[in-house]
Structure formats: C-alpha cells, structure tokens
Design a protein around this motif. Structure first.
Motif, PDB file in Angstrom:
ATOM      1  N   ALA A  69       9.655  10.682   7.093  1.00  0.00           N
ATOM      2  CA  ALA A  69       9.506  10.489   8.546  1.00  0.00           C
ATOM      3  C   ALA A  69       8.050  10.306   8.943  1.00  0.00           C
ATOM      4  O   ALA A  69       7.756   9.686   9.970  1.00  0.00           O
ATOM      5  CB  ALA A  69      10.111  11.675   9.287  1.00  0.00           C
ATOM      6  N   SER A  70       7.115  10.829   8.137  1.00  0.00           N
ATOM      7  CA  SER A  70       5.685  10.685   8.428  1.00  0.00           C
ATOM      8  C   SER A  70       5.089   9.487   7.690  1.00  0.00           C
ATOM      9  O   SER A  70       3.897   9.460   7.400  1.00  0.00           O
ATOM     10  CB  SER A  70       4.933  11.960   8.048  1.00  0.00           C
ATOM     11  N   LYS A  71       5.925   8.493   7.363  1.00  0.00           N
ATOM     12  CA  LYS A  71       5.520   7.205   6.795  1.00  0.00           C
ATOM     13  C   LYS A  71       5.141   7.259   5.316  1.00  0.00           C
ATOM     14  O   LYS A  71       4.470   6.356   4.815  1.00  0.00           O
ATOM     15  CB  LYS A  71       4.352   6.595   7.598  1.00  0.00           C
ATOM     16  N   VAL A  72       5.561   8.288   4.605  1.00  0.00           N
ATOM     17  CA  VAL A  72       5.389   8.301   3.151  1.00  0.00           C
ATOM     18  C   VAL A  72       6.381   7.324   2.536  1.00  0.00           C
ATOM     19  O   VAL A  72       7.552   7.296   2.917  1.00  0.00           O
ATOM     20  CB  VAL A  72       5.603   9.726   2.594  1.00  0.00           C
ATOM     21  N   ASN A  73       5.926   6.501   1.585  1.00  0.00           N
ATOM     22  CA  ASN A  73       6.830   5.528   0.950  1.00  0.00           C
ATOM     23  C   ASN A  73       6.885   5.655  -0.568  1.00  0.00           C
ATOM     24  O   ASN A  73       7.519   4.841  -1.244  1.00  0.00           O
ATOM     25  CB  ASN A  73       6.449   4.103   1.342  1.00  0.00           C
TER      26      ASN A  73
ATOM     27  N   GLU B  16      12.373   0.658   1.439  1.00  0.00           N
ATOM     28  CA  GLU B  16      10.918   0.707   1.474  1.00  0.00           C
ATOM     29  C   GLU B  16      10.351   1.985   0.858  1.00  0.00           C
ATOM     30  O   GLU B  16       9.133   2.123   0.710  1.00  0.00           O
ATOM     31  CB  GLU B  16      10.411   0.569   2.915  1.00  0.00           C
ATOM     32  N   VAL B  17      11.216   2.930   0.493  1.00  0.00           N
ATOM     33  CA  VAL B  17      10.772   4.190  -0.116  1.00  0.00           C
ATOM     34  C   VAL B  17      11.055   4.133  -1.617  1.00  0.00           C
ATOM     35  O   VAL B  17      12.172   3.851  -2.041  1.00  0.00           O
ATOM     36  CB  VAL B  17      11.480   5.403   0.519  1.00  0.00           C
ATOM     37  N   ARG B  18      10.035   4.407  -2.411  1.00  0.00           N
ATOM     38  CA  ARG B  18      10.139   4.386  -3.866  1.00  0.00           C
ATOM     39  C   ARG B  18      10.168   5.819  -4.384  1.00  0.00           C
ATOM     40  O   ARG B  18       9.303   6.629  -4.053  1.00  0.00           O
ATOM     41  CB  ARG B  18       8.935   3.651  -4.436  1.00  0.00           C
ATOM     42  N   THR B  19      11.182   6.157  -5.181  1.00  0.00           N
ATOM     43  CA  THR B  19      11.290   7.504  -5.744  1.00  0.00           C
ATOM     44  C   THR B  19      10.963   7.465  -7.233  1.00  0.00           C
ATOM     45  O   THR B  19      11.477   6.622  -7.969  1.00  0.00           O
ATOM     46  CB  THR B  19      12.700   8.084  -5.540  1.00  0.00           C
ATOM     47  N   VAL B  20      10.108   8.383  -7.658  1.00  0.00           N
ATOM     48  CA  VAL B  20       9.679   8.452  -9.055  1.00  0.00           C
ATOM     49  C   VAL B  20       9.911   9.869  -9.559  1.00  0.00           C
ATOM     50  O   VAL B  20       9.425  10.833  -8.968  1.00  0.00           O
ATOM     51  CB  VAL B  20       8.191   8.086  -9.196  1.00  0.00           C
TER      52      VAL B  20
ATOM     53  N   ASP C 177       0.852  -1.178   0.000  1.00  0.00           N
ATOM     54  CA  ASP C 177       0.000   0.000   0.000  1.00  0.00           C
ATOM     55  C   ASP C 177       0.891   1.232   0.000  1.00  0.00           C
ATOM     56  O   ASP C 177       1.799   1.354   0.818  1.00  0.00           O
ATOM     57  CB  ASP C 177      -0.899   0.001   1.248  1.00  0.00           C
ATOM     58  N   TRP C 178       0.594   2.128  -0.919  1.00  0.00           N
ATOM     59  CA  TRP C 178       1.467   3.278  -1.101  1.00  0.00           C
ATOM     60  C   TRP C 178       0.854   4.540  -0.508  1.00  0.00           C
ATOM     61  O   TRP C 178      -0.331   4.800  -0.653  1.00  0.00           O
ATOM     62  CB  TRP C 178       1.750   3.508  -2.594  1.00  0.00           C
ATOM     63  N   LYS C 179       1.709   5.311   0.150  1.00  0.00           N
ATOM     64  CA  LYS C 179       1.353   6.640   0.649  1.00  0.00           C
ATOM     65  C   LYS C 179       2.281   7.621  -0.056  1.00  0.00           C
ATOM     66  O   LYS C 179       3.496   7.586   0.131  1.00  0.00           O
ATOM     67  CB  LYS C 179       1.536   6.718   2.163  1.00  0.00           C
ATOM     68  N   ALA C 180       1.703   8.479  -0.904  1.00  0.00           N
ATOM     69  CA  ALA C 180       2.502   9.275  -1.835  1.00  0.00           C
ATOM     70  C   ALA C 180       2.584  10.737  -1.434  1.00  0.00           C
ATOM     71  O   ALA C 180       1.685  11.287  -0.792  1.00  0.00           O
ATOM     72  CB  ALA C 180       1.922   9.161  -3.244  1.00  0.00           C
TER      73      ALA C 180
END
Length: 716
Positions: free
Chosen positions: A295-299, A328-332, A266-269
């Motif tokens: 830090a606020s759980k965005v991935n 765990e963090v995806r950068t686009v 589940d992604w939080k963008a």
C-alpha cells in the motif's frame, strides 16, 4: 540426502579449466552443455502507447548487452502479453511502428528474435510479431485484427505493414495487410502460397493455380489462432503453452528464459521475515505486513524464510496470498538458513527463488503429511506450477517421502529436467526424455542444499543475503523492514487463544447474568465488550468473518424472542442457542467442515470452545445464586424470587380475578394466539394462552383451566 556432483559444479570446473588453458596456451573445449544456445526473455506489456515504446526499447537494449556475440546466435524472446485489465487493441500505430523498425535494424541482427504470444495480440501490436524472425503462440491465442480501431486505412499504414512483413517474412505480406485492411482478400494457392486478391487473379489468368482456397474474405479483418497458423497453414514454427514448452521448442535452458526484472522498472524493496514454526497467526502477521508495504508503493517483496514448517492450512493461505499479488509487485523468496517440511514449498509460489549456497531446502521438519495430505498438497502444487510455469515434481518430493523424482535428459535438445512419473506423462512426447539419475531416497523427503537446488534449476539465483538480491534487481534505495508497532502487538495479544477464550468465558457469564437482571445494566455492557473483543480477535486471526458475527447476533436475538416475546415451543430458543454455538465454533477455525487430516486434528480445539461456553453458563448461574446476593452493589442489579409473604400476597392479588366460571365454555379468538392473546367468551374479553401453541384469529376455543387472570384454552 547426498547427491552426486551436479552439472552446475561441472560448470564451475569448466571455467577453471578454461582459465588454465589460457595461461598455458593449451586449447580446451567446453562441455556440450556449456555450448548450448543462450537466451533471454523480455516481457512487453500491451497496449503500446504514450512513451512505452522508449521504455521497451531500453529494456531490449539492456538484454542485448547481457547476451554474448557468439555462434550460434543467442535467442531473444519477446513475450507479448496484455496488461491486467487492458487491451492490446489500444496500441498506437506510430509507437508500434517505431519498435518494429528497431527490431528489424542492424543492431538486432546479432540475436534471433522470437515473438512469443501466450495470449491474443490484436491492434497495431501485431507489427511486433511481424518484425521478429520467428513466431511461437499458444494454441488458443489469436493474432490479427490490426485495424480494429481504425476508421480508415491510410497508404502509410499499408506500406508500413508491407515493409515490416516483407523484411522478416515471418507471415506473408498478404496476410499482414489483410489483418489491417477490411477490403483485402487472401487466397491460399497450391497449398503453400498466400496471395492477395489481385495476385490471385493474375496467377489464375496465367494458369498457375492448380488448387486454391479463400481464407480471408473482403469485409473482415484477418485473425488466426495459433493452432490454425501452425497446424492448418504451417505459417509459424511452434506452439507452446508454457515457459518450459517454449524452452524445449527453442532448445535453450528454461532458466535462461526467466525474466530479468532489473531491466523493467525502478524497484522499491521491503524485507519480511518468516521464521520459526509456521502458525496461522504468524502467517496473518506476514500478510498484514506485506499488504501494508504494498500500500505504501513497495513493488519488490523479499520474503526471507528460515523455518521448520508447520500449519499446512497457514502455508497454503500464504502461498495463495503470494499468488494473488498484483502484476506490478514482484515477490522473491530468499532461503538463507533452513526451509524444511512444508516451509520448503512456500518459495514455489513466489516469482523468483533465491538461495544461499549452504542453505537447506526440504527434508523432515515441523509437519508430516498423511497419505491423503500428500495427495492434497500435490494437487495444490500442480495448480501453483501452472500459475508460475514451473515444474512441480521436486517440490512435491520435499513433503512426500514416497514420491520418486529423477533427472531426465531430452534426447534431441539435450535439456535436463526433474520429473516424477505423473509429470513426465504430461510432457509433449514423453518418450523423448531419458532418465539419467534418481535424486530422491525412498521413504525420505527430498532435501537439497542451496547449491544443489540452483544446479538442478529449482532456484533462480544464488545470494548470500537480501543486499545481494537488491543488487541483482538494481534497487537504488534502502530495503525497508516493516516495524512492529504497538498496534501489531495489540493485534497479536488479542489473537492469542488464551485471551480469546477469556473474553468468551466472561462474555457468556455476563450475558447469563444480564438475563437475570431487570433492564440493561452493567452485565449487558460487559457482555457486549467481551464478545466484541472475541470476534475482533478472531477476525484479525483470519478465522472469523461476517458470517460468524451474524450467526451470533441472530442467535442472541432468537433467544431473546423466546424469553420475552413468544414463550412456547422453544424453537426460537433452541435454534438461537445452536446458532450461538455454531458461530463460536466457526470463529475458532478456518474451515466449516473438516476435510483434511490437519483439520480433523483441529476439531478438538474448536470443540473446547463449547465446553468453555457450558462452563461459563454453570459458573454464572452459581455466581448469581451464591455470591451476588451477598455483594452490596451487585445484589441491587438482580431480580430475586419473592419471600413466602410476598408470594402469598401475589397469589391473593392474582385470585381477585376469578375466571373459573368460564372453564368448559366456548369462545372466539379475537387475535392470533402465538400462544398468548385475547379471546371473547360471551360478553367477556379475557387474556388466554393456547395449549397447542398457536391458533388463528376467529378460531373457536374451549377454556380448559383458569390460571389467575388468564385462561388456558385449546382449539375446538
């Protein structure tokens, strides 16, 4: 530059022709490129424990749904890689067995399963490669030690390994069992057969052994490198160290092997803007916003780029920052408008590159590299390419107008790729690649539209905006956008060079004024506040750290020692002054010694701080001499030289103690003279100052002059 119609556009035409063929009843055969084997890749993080097997199975099922049921069978690559800071050894047998049985089920028969091991796989996770039809490994990756965490091996485990290995035969059963059971032995018989110890004895008695070699002895667990399994034993099909090599070995487009992250979690963008000329302060702001969001759980970080380029050091800092994001963090990177000059290479450091069809990538912009600069940035892009498993030639051509890049076609597989000559030579069997067209223009940096970048497989996807990207990842919630609060605005104001120079000027001036005042007063307070703001602003800008602060504090301390404690040679004063200047210069730049053309161009701005310091000293001295004595409150805070009457009275008082009778006499130092101290001449104990600056305790001294209430002496 204008490119000819690209292969991607032919794909669009082929779809249209196919539709016309259906309508008219005619038969139209697609081009060979469209008939290429299709593929997908799913990453499996090890260890497999808890309920992770369920999540992995769901990801594989979603990948199956995305692959068509056609011939030749599509390829499903399962990339097994230990998670960050974790070990594959801890995989649970039951969970791994459940996944292995799923991989050997009828449902999986419509795809060809390939286990790709870029890193070592040990523990019960070994069951997954055994359950695949094909195994591809990196040369130094290891496979084995399945029973490393087991104190005893049950019959159920042995039968499970025999069952899975026997179903696929990707590795011989004897080797699979030897990876689990320390008591097992494996013999290589007649070069091609791998049998257990019992089978070997039976073959030997039957006279079927012409040549043999023991490859696993009792008491050890079998473990092999990819190099040995391929080159020594010919048990696996290929070796591959990167995604590109893997695609070549499987004869599939490497773009098909991009991970589909929408299958994973589940992604939080969040969406962060990089617009306008790239500056050091702007990059610091972007990095602070991303850090705050993560830090606020965005991935999922969407970096929208619309920039002509700029500061090359800032660009490199941002790319390094993007490379160091957690797994765990995806950068686009999303390019909707223009990403020119070195702004074009920022997407290269992201996990995925998405462009709008009419976007512009590359071309001239806000910064042009020198000859040495292009070499530096090319070496940097090679490192980034190794990290991201991407080809770097076309990206280097966007900032290097002299680099020639061409499209190449693989003679055997038909795959296409962009190479310069340097990168082509790094390929496996470079002679298998034939040039089809040059895509660069001599003397001009490479410039592509978004559609061209996608067709040339430099971009991973086409999207009109961030919403399209979010839909691609299956983002359920809204895309957050970091809000610039008053704290961010304050940081930006403090980081402004003009304000930093103001704090520096006022701080130096106040410090000089404080040195002329008795005790610690208002000027000392002002100096502390100004220097605190100065170094804080430079710290927030990313140009200062603890080194600069410690240099400055140490320099102030040495100057104070020189003035109040050890007046003499001036070593502490000169050294302290040099430390203060060094701290100020280093706090204004990101490098210690200039090595690139851009850094050399920044040196005058750093040296400007020295002139500000000098100006502040002169201004403060003039202020103390001509203005302070006439200001009612300030004149009380300063020390003033005595008038003629006061000076005469002070001289008379000092002459009350007459030590002239000791001139020429010999005495003994009663304390260490550095340069002042005590010495005894006969029965008289007097204050002395050593002419040479130092004399040890007990040294014999000669008095050479009387100075009021002390003697000037020198060692005998």
């Amino acid at each position: 530059m204008q490119l000819p119609v690209s292969p991607g556009r032919y794909r669009h035409v082929s779809i249209l022709l196919a539709l016309l063929g259906v309508i008219s009843g005619a038969t139209w055969l697609p081009a060979q490129e469209d008939a290429q084997r299709q593929a997908a890749r799913v990453r499996i993080s090890l260890p497999i424990a808890g309920s992770s097997d369920v999540a992995i199975q769901q990801s594989i099922e979603r990948a199956l749904q995305a692959l068509p049921s056609v011939e030749p069978r599509p390829v499903l690559v399962l990339e097994l890689r230990p998670g960050r800071g974790e070990s594959a050894d801890d995989s649970q047998f039951e969970r791994c067995l459940a996944l292995a049985r799923f991989l050997t089920s009828t449902e999986m028969s419509r795809v060809r399963t390939v286990a790709y091991l870029p890193e070592s796989v040990t523990g019960h996770a070994v069951l997954l490669p055994l359950a695949c039809e094909q195994i591809i490994m990196a040369p130094d990756a290891q496979l084995g030690d399945a029973g490393i965490k087991e104190k005893s091996i049950s019959g159920t485990m042995l039968k499970a390994y025999e069952e899975i290995a026997g179903f696929r035969n990707s590795l011989p059963q004897a080797i699979a069992v030897a990876m689990l059971d320390r008591q097992a032995q494996v013999f290589r018989v007649n070069d091609r057969q791998f049998v257990s110890g019992e089978q070997y004895e039976a073959m030997k008695k039957a006279g079927e052994v012409a040549k043999s070699e023991k490859i696993v002895s009792a008491g050890e667990l079998a473990i092999f490198t990819g190099r040995d399994l391929r080159l020594k034993y010919q048990l696996i099909s290929h070796l591959a160290e990167s995604q590109q090599q893997l695609a070549q070995q499987l004869e599939v487009p490497d773009v098909d092997l991009q991970l589909d992250y929408s299958l994973e979690r589940d992604w939080k963008a969040t969406q962060v803007q990089l617009s306008g000329a790239i500056t050091h302060n702007q990059v610091q702001q972007v990095m602070r916003m991303i850090q705050s969001e993560v830090a606020s759980k965005v991935n999922l970080v969407l970096l929208e780029i619309d920039s002509p380029g700029g500061d090359p050091v800032a660009v490199e800092s941002l790319m390094n920052f993007l490379l160091k994001q957690p797994d765990e963090v995806r950068t686009v990177a999303l390019v909707k408008g223009v990403a020119a000059s070195n702004a074009a290479i920022v997407p290269f450091a992201c996990d995925e590159i998405v462009v709008a069809t009419d976007a512009t990538l590359g071309g001239p912009g806000g910064y042009q590299y020198s000859e040495q600069g292009t070499v530096d940035v090319r070496n940097f892009l090679i490192q980034v390419g190794e990290n991201k498993e991407r080809r770097w030639s076309a990206w280097a051509a966007m900032v290097d107008p002299q680099l020639e890049v061409a499209n190449y076609r693989h003679k055997q597989s038909g795959l296409t790729a962009l190479f310069c000559q340097e990168e082509l030579k790094q390929q496996i069997a470079p002679e298998m690649w034939e040039e089809t067209e040059v895509i660069t223009t001599p003397g001009q940096p490479l410039q592509l539209t978004g559609g061209q970048a996608f067709d040339l497989r430099l971009a991973d996807a086409i999207a009109a905006d961030a919403t399209d990207v979010a839909r691609r990842y299956g983002v359920s919630g809204e895309i957050s956008q970091p809000v610039r609060t008053w704290a961010h605005q304050l940081i930006d104001a403090l980081a402004h060079p003009g304000l930093a120079w103001f704090f520096l000027f006022v701080g130096i001036s106040a410090l000089i004024m404080e040195m002329q005042a008795p005790g610690i007063g208002i000027f000392g307070f002002m100096a502390a506040i100004c220097f605190g703001f100065y170094f804080w602003s430079q710290f927030l800008s990313g140009t200062a750290g603890w080194l600069e602060v410690l240099l400055f504090i140490g320099g102030i301390g040495f100057v104070a020692i020189e003035i109040f404690v050890l007046p003499g040679f001036g070593i502490f004063g000169l050294g302290g002054g040099a430390m203060i200047l060094a701290s100020i210069v280093l706090a204004s730049q990101t490098f210690i010694w200039p090595q690139t053309d851009y850094q050399l161009a920044q040196v005058p701005y750093s040296l400007a701080n020295i002139f500000i310091v000098m100006g502040a000293i002169l201004a403060s001295l003039m202020f103390a001499k001509h203005i302070v004595p006439h200001v009612p409150y300030l004149r009380e805070t300063m020390l003033h030289p005595p008038d003629e009457d006061a000076a005469e009275e002070q001289h008379r008082r000092e002459m009350i103690v007459d030590l002239s009778h000791l001139v020429g006499e010999t005495g003994v130092a009663q304390s260490q003279l550095v340069p002042g101290g005590k010495a005894k001449f006969g029965r008289e104990l007097v204050n002395v100052t050593c002419e040479t600056g130092f004399a040890p305790r007990g040294a014999e001294l000669i008095a050479i002059a009387a100075r009021g209430n002390y003697l000037l002496v020198k060692p005998k």
